[in-house]
Design a protein around this motif. Structure first.
Motif, mmCIF file in Angstrom:
data_model
loop_
_atom_site.group_PDB
_atom_site.id
_atom_site.type_symbol
_atom_site.label_atom_id
_atom_site.label_comp_id
_atom_site.label_asym_id
_atom_site.label_seq_id
_atom_site.Cartn_x
_atom_site.Cartn_y
_atom_site.Cartn_z
ATOM 1 N N UNK A 207 -19.337 31.446 45.981
ATOM 2 C CA UNK A 207 -18.398 30.352 46.263
ATOM 3 C C UNK A 207 -18.476 29.325 45.134
ATOM 4 N N UNK A 208 -17.321 28.959 44.625
ATOM 5 C CA UNK A 208 -17.314 27.937 43.570
ATOM 6 C C UNK A 208 -17.413 26.561 44.212
ATOM 7 N N UNK A 209 -18.337 25.762 43.730
ATOM 8 C CA UNK A 209 -18.543 24.433 44.309
ATOM 9 C C UNK A 209 -18.131 23.370 43.298
ATOM 10 N N UNK A 210 -17.649 22.245 43.790
ATOM 11 C CA UNK A 210 -17.201 21.210 42.854
ATOM 12 C C UNK A 210 -18.360 20.670 42.014
ATOM 13 N N UNK A 211 -18.050 20.268 40.782
ATOM 14 C CA UNK A 211 -19.080 19.699 39.909
ATOM 15 C C UNK A 211 -19.602 18.412 40.548
ATOM 16 N N UNK A 212 -20.906 18.284 40.605
ATOM 17 C CA UNK A 212 -21.518 17.118 41.239
ATOM 18 C C UNK A 212 -21.426 15.907 40.300
ATOM 19 N N UNK A 213 -21.226 14.697 40.868
ATOM 20 C CA UNK A 213 -21.164 13.511 40.003
ATOM 21 C C UNK A 213 -22.425 13.331 39.152
ATOM 22 N N UNK A 214 -23.562 13.863 39.618
ATOM 23 C CA UNK A 214 -24.806 13.691 38.854
ATOM 24 C C UNK A 214 -25.027 14.811 37.838
ATOM 25 N N UNK A 215 -24.111 15.757 37.781
ATOM 26 C CA UNK A 215 -24.270 16.830 36.800
ATOM 27 C C UNK A 215 -24.039 16.262 35.407
ATOM 28 N N UNK A 216 -25.074 16.348 34.574
ATOM 29 C CA UNK A 216 -24.940 15.873 33.185
ATOM 30 C C UNK A 216 -24.331 16.977 32.319
ATOM 31 N N UNK A 217 -24.729 18.218 32.616
ATOM 32 C CA UNK A 217 -24.307 19.330 31.759
ATOM 33 C C UNK A 217 -22.851 19.710 32.001
ATOM 34 N N UNK A 218 -22.408 19.706 33.248
ATOM 35 C CA UNK A 218 -21.041 20.050 33.634
ATOM 36 C C UNK A 218 -20.593 21.375 33.001
ATOM 37 N N UNK A 219 -21.413 22.383 33.219
ATOM 38 C CA UNK A 219 -21.101 23.701 32.650
ATOM 39 C C UNK A 219 -19.830 24.261 33.279
ATOM 40 N N UNK A 220 -18.990 24.895 32.480
ATOM 41 C CA UNK A 220 -17.808 25.554 33.052
ATOM 42 C C UNK A 220 -18.225 26.692 33.979
ATOM 43 N N UNK A 221 -17.372 26.998 34.931
ATOM 44 C CA UNK A 221 -17.698 27.966 35.982
ATOM 45 C C UNK A 221 -18.029 29.344 35.407
ATOM 46 N N UNK A 222 -17.276 29.793 34.391
ATOM 47 C CA UNK A 222 -17.551 31.140 33.854
ATOM 48 C C UNK A 222 -18.936 31.201 33.208
ATOM 49 N N UNK A 223 -19.368 30.085 32.626
ATOM 50 C CA UNK A 223 -20.712 30.041 32.034
ATOM 51 C C UNK A 223 -21.777 30.101 33.141
ATOM 52 N N UNK A 224 -21.488 29.422 34.237
ATOM 53 C CA UNK A 224 -22.401 29.446 35.391
ATOM 54 C C UNK A 224 -22.539 30.885 35.906
ATOM 55 N N UNK A 225 -21.408 31.573 35.999
ATOM 56 C CA UNK A 225 -21.418 32.944 36.522
ATOM 57 C C UNK A 225 -22.204 33.892 35.609
ATOM 58 N N UNK A 226 -22.013 33.747 34.309
ATOM 59 C CA UNK A 226 -22.731 34.622 33.363
ATOM 60 C C UNK A 226 -24.236 34.401 33.481
#
Lengths: 510, 184
Positions: free
Chosen positions: A286-305
């Motif tokens: 499940x794709x979850x929204x980027x958290x306000x405290x996320x500094x890295x804010x990685x794109x979803x495809x990078x997260x999946x890889x």
């Protein structure tokens, strides 16, 4: 002045010397009442191992079949919570049975536990009845072994099973002062991770040199490790790590408690060739929204890889660790020992984050596996109530018939002396930017109770609460805090009171 | 022999220039090392005794001394190799700007660099540092007021030679003693 030494004197001194050498281990064995028939205790810690990635947790990928097989003869704690979200607080709580706000090892680059708790650790607790062995591949956890050195009978250096000893302090010239050299050079004069070295000019040279060596080793081992070769403080191979552990275990004589803290599946995720194509199944979480405290804010495809690589690395590590378990089975250690397998913290692949160097306190960063196998155990026992990393130490003490140390803040695990208690509050804390000597002003903290989890974020640029029903919403997608359910208010009051209590001794008097 | 001595005497910068450059370098290297020490100090207090922290400080300061010597040797080699007008003349401020430029690049890279930096990225950052060095050197060379200010600053920094260098030597002795005789 001349000294005359007769043959009789020589024999006398030699005998006395030999007796003196033998006295210490003999005294520790006889006088302290060690029972050679007591079971060995093995604590295996896999760094950054998230429970969500196990099939027995409902994960669609069979990442760790050997661990699953091991679980068939173990107590399985499905909702076990690490006390911190990275190595320092997570390991400290595991080793001391204390909450992070008590042991105070909370900073990202911090040293050990507060001096008041130096003797409050698993090795000190077991030393009267057990030999103690400590090994960790993670330099941040190694600091604790240094701090607890006087309670350790055998210390295995963190780079012992690496093929590359990148650390300057491991050069032969520093043999006489290895630990002070380590404390000075690693992460101070030279820093190989994020942050700056104390050495203004040579620091960057050391880092680039390390990367260059890594690049060469990567090319050397590209056949076996196509996605990159594993690296802790230096490059290592999974086979070597298991071979090293296996050799260390063969040396162990009963009764011994051994702490083996290995780097896999910590990043960089480096599966072996035969696992590097696993799980290319098209499944997406499940794709979850980027958290306000996320500094890295990685794109979803990078997260999946990265999630895929993590799963592959888990499978690769499982295969190697399975080999170790087989060897332990063949030698009888598996059936005659207490075996604990857990982690210091979890890992995130969601909300813009990859890894655990994050302020985001979503469940996967603290939800870790816990398996405990007893001598002769043949059946699996599952427990679903929430348990804490601080429970491991008192439970182990109880299992081997020792008194539960009075200083521990944990309780006995259900099924192993304790009872399942849905009303129990289980805490986790990340205060990596806080000072150990003052009240915590910036932190992420969570409390879990009655199948619900409340998170409080307290930072200069972001603060707030999140509240989730973990039964109905295990992915933590629906924040219920705004609707103010009674339990949320109750848990908020409890959490705020806990924070006030642990901060009070450190508040400046006005 | 005299030919070699003459060669070095003619090629090396004047003693005053060397002192000023060394003071600027010691200020940066020791200052940065002490920053790291104090940054980690709260963590050290948790893990180590006061004696152990002093040993760590000794290691760090001894290393700063060695680093100062290495970098100084590097710029002296540059002064000998490069044409006199290019580097040995105005050695103090040219070296100081080189230390500043490379130091800034080093710190910046440590913050932003990932684990697989491209050569082009590293070269670009290094080029920025060298460009800053050239610009500042030219500015100082052609604008007397700037030159006076820079030399005045370097002159005032010489105090640090008298603090840091003896501290570094003392630390080196402590470390050497421990490496020979063990931690005791």
């Amino acid at each position: 002045m001349t000294t005359r030494l007769s043959r009789r004197d020589f024999l006398k001194w030699t005998t006395l010397g030999a007796a003196a050498l033998a006295a210490r281990p003999l005294a520790s064995f006889l006088d302290l009442g060690r029972d050679a028939s007591a079971p060995n205790v093995f604590v295996f810690v896999f760094d950054a191992w998230c429970a969500k990635h196990l099939q027995m947790q409902g994960y669609p990928r069979d990442t760790m079949p050997n661990l699953t097989r091991f679980a068939e003869r173990a107590f399985v704690y499905h909702n076990h919570i690490a006390s911190g979200s990275f190595t320092v607080p997570g390991t400290a709580s595991l080793l001391t049975g204390l909450h992070p706000w008590t042991h105070r090892a909370v900073q990202l680059t911090a040293g050990g536990v507060a001096p008041a708790h130096e003797d409050h650790n698993v090795f000190a607790a077991f030393q009267k009845k057990y030999d103690t062995v400590g090994y960790t591949q993670n330099p941040y956890a190694d600091i604790f072994l240094y701090q607890f050195e006087k309670s350790l009978d055998t210390y295995i250096p963190e780079s012992a099973f690496n093929i590359e000893r990148r650390m300057l302090s491991s050069l032969p010239i520093f043999n006489n002062d290895a630990q002070m050299a380590f404390a000075s050079f690693e992460n101070n004069i030279f820093r190989n991770g994020k942050g700056t070295s104390g050495s203004l000019f040579l620091g960057i040279g050391s880092r680039l040199g390390g990367l260059s060596r890594y690049s060469k080793l990567r090319k050397t081992y590209i056949g076996d490790y196509p996605a990159g070769v594993p690296i802790a403080s230096g490059v290592f191979l999974l086979d070597d790590l298991v071979n090293g552990l296996s050799a260390a275990i063969r040396e162990i004589e009963s009764p011994t408690i051994s702490y083996f803290h290995v780097y896999p599946p910590h990043e960089p995720y480096a599966p072996k060739r035969e696992f590097a194509r696993l799980f290319e199944d098209g499944w997406t979480p499940v794709e979850k929204p980027v958290h306000p405290l996320s500094r890295a804010r990685h794109p979803w495809d990078e997260v999946l890889i990265n999630r895929l690589r993590y799963d592959q690395f888990l499978a690769a590590w499982d295969a190697e660790f399975g080999r170790l378990l087989e060897e332990m089975k063949a030698s009888g250690q598996l059936d005659n020992s207490v075996i604990v397998i857990t982690s210091d913290h979890g890992e995130l692949f969601e909300r813009g984050e990859i890894g655990h160097n994050s302020f985001v306190f979503a469940n996967p960063i603290v939800h870790v596996p816990l398996f405990i196998s007893l001598p002769g155990q043949t059946e699996r026992k599952d427990f679903y109530e929430f348990t804490s990393a601080v429970d491991v130490l008192p439970t182990l003490a109880n299992l081997v018939g020792m008194e539960t140390p009075s200083w521990t803040e944990g309780r006995l695990l259900p099924g192993l002396g304790g009872e399942e208690d849905p009303n129990r509050s289980v805490y986790a804390l990340d205060a990596k930017t806080a000072s150990s000597f003052s009240s915590f002003k910036q932190y992420s903290i969570s409390v879990t109770r009655q199948r619900h989890r409340l998170i409080r974020y307290q930072y200069l640029d972001y603060e707030g609460y999140e509240f989730y029903n973990l039964d109905e919403d295990p992915e933590e997608l629906k924040d219920l805090f705004a609707s103010k359910p009674a339990l949320a208010t109750d848990m908020k009051n409890e959490l705020d009171q806990t924070i006030a209590d642990f901060n009070r001794p450190y508040e400046k008097k006005k | 022999m005299s030919t070699i001595r003459e060669f070095f005497t003619n090629r090396l910068p004047e003693k005053k220039e060397l002192t000023l450059a060394l003071s600027g370098l010691a200020f940066l290297v020791f200052g940065w090392q002490l920053r790291a020490l104090f940054y980690n100090f709260p963590a050290f207090l948790l893990s180590y005794t006061v004696g152990e922290i002093l040993v760590i400080a000794a290691y760090m300061l001894a290393f700063a001394l060695i680093e100062t010597a290495i970098v100084m040797a590097f710029v002296l080699a540059l002064a000998i190799i490069l044409p006199h007008k290019l580097f040995a003349e105005g050695f103090s401020y040219k070296s100081f700007f080189l230390f500043l430029g490379l130091g800034a690049v080093s710190v910046y890279l440590q913050y932003v660099m990932n684990n697989q930096p491209k050569i082009s990225f590293l070269a670009r950052e290094l080029a920025y540092g060298l460009a800053a060095w050239i610009l500042l050197s030219l500015l100082t060379h052609f604008v007397p007021v700037v030159k006076k200010i820079i030399l005045d600053i370097l002159d005032r920094l010489t105090i640090f030679i008298y603090i840091y260098i003896p501290l570094g030597i003392l630390s080196l002795l402590v470390v050497t003693f421990r490496l020979i005789f063990g931690g005791l």
